[in-house]
Write a protein that holds these residues in place. Structure first.
Motif, PDB file in Angstrom:
ATOM      1  N   PHE A  73       0.860  -1.181   0.000  1.00  0.00           N
ATOM      2  CA  PHE A  73       0.000   0.000   0.000  1.00  0.00           C
ATOM      3  C   PHE A  73       0.892   1.226   0.000  1.00  0.00           C
ATOM      4  O   PHE A  73       1.924   1.282   0.654  1.00  0.00           O
ATOM      5  N   ASP A  74       0.509   2.208  -0.803  1.00  0.00           N
ATOM      6  CA  ASP A  74       1.321   3.406  -0.938  1.00  0.00           C
ATOM      7  C   ASP A  74       0.478   4.494  -1.577  1.00  0.00           C
ATOM      8  O   ASP A  74      -0.481   4.207  -2.308  1.00  0.00           O
ATOM      9  N   ASN A  75       0.852   5.742  -1.333  1.00  0.00           N
ATOM     10  CA  ASN A  75       0.155   6.863  -1.952  1.00  0.00           C
ATOM     11  C   ASN A  75       1.114   7.838  -2.633  1.00  0.00           C
ATOM     12  O   ASN A  75       0.775   8.978  -2.869  1.00  0.00           O
ATOM     13  N   ALA A  79       2.996   5.147  -6.954  1.00  0.00           N
ATOM     14  CA  ALA A  79       2.277   4.052  -6.286  1.00  0.00           C
ATOM     15  C   ALA A  79       1.553   3.142  -7.277  1.00  0.00           C
ATOM     16  O   ALA A  79       1.562   1.926  -7.111  1.00  0.00           O
ATOM     17  N   TYR A 103      -7.704   0.780  -5.658  1.00  0.00           N
ATOM     18  CA  TYR A 103      -7.373   2.169  -5.365  1.00  0.00           C
ATOM     19  C   TYR A 103      -8.436   2.702  -4.434  1.00  0.00           C
ATOM     20  O   TYR A 103      -9.620   2.737  -4.753  1.00  0.00           O
ATOM     21  N   TYR A 107      -4.752   5.819  -1.567  1.00  0.00           N
ATOM     22  CA  TYR A 107      -3.824   4.685  -1.563  1.00  0.00           C
ATOM     23  C   TYR A 107      -4.096   3.665  -2.662  1.00  0.00           C
ATOM     24  O   TYR A 107      -5.238   3.326  -2.943  1.00  0.00           O
ATOM     25  N   LYS A 109      -3.537  -0.267  -3.207  1.00  0.00           N
ATOM     26  CA  LYS A 109      -3.379  -1.390  -2.298  1.00  0.00           C
ATOM     27  C   LYS A 109      -3.374  -2.688  -3.089  1.00  0.00           C
ATOM     28  O   LYS A 109      -4.117  -2.840  -4.047  1.00  0.00           O
TER      29      LYS A 109
END
Length: 159
Positions: A73-75, A79, A103, A107, A109
């Motif tokens: 998970f990242d923003n 990402a 999405y 985030y 994921k």
């Protein structure tokens, strides 16, 4: 190492997907784990068997509370690309385990598996931890249709 697990009410939730047979689920549990050689012995009570059969006969489009394992998970600005790379890498290493990229603003994921119990998610997490060191179990709503789809796919592979 042989583990014994009494499955009564949990079989109802796992096998609620109408196309998934109880016997297919039992066979999956009986198969020794590739890494540890552990397996599960299923003891089913009569009331559970009839409840599973009635759920399989109904055609509900519901969901169950279950677990998946989050592997990314990242923003950040990159990402989306990283999530796609993680998804592709997971599919390459574990082609038989379902992977989902979502999405949820802001985030991206990536989650894997369709686990009915927390213990099943922890076992899955342990299996993939070497390749995805940040993996952790999460609670999710899983559509019953994914269990029906997975059993239909297995049936097609056996033909």
């Amino acid at each position: 190492m042989k583990k014994t697990m009494i499955v009564a009410g949990l079989c109802l939730a796992v096998c609620a997907g109408r196309a998934q047979s109880l016997e297919a689920f039992r066979n999956k549990l009986r198969s020794p784990d590739a890494k540890y050689g552990s397996r599960v012995e299923v003891v089913e009570h009569g009331a559970a068997a009839s409840a599973v059969r009635s759920m399989q006969a109904s055609s509900t489009g519901g969901k169950i509370r279950g677990y998946r394992v989050r592997i990314f998970f990242d923003n950040s600005q990159s990402a989306r690309a990283q999530a796609q790379q993680t998804t592709a890498r997971f599919k390459e290493i574990y082609p038989s385990i379902p992977v989902y990229m979502d999405y949820d603003d802001p985030y991206f994921k990536v989650t894997v598996g369709n686990c009915v119990t927390y213990e099943e998610a922890v076992i899955l997490c342990g299996k993939i931890k070497d390749s995805f060191e940040l993996a952790f179990p999460i609670r999710v709503e899983i559509p019953l249709s994914v269990f029906a789809q997975s059993s239909q796919t297995k049936g097609e592979e056996e033909r």
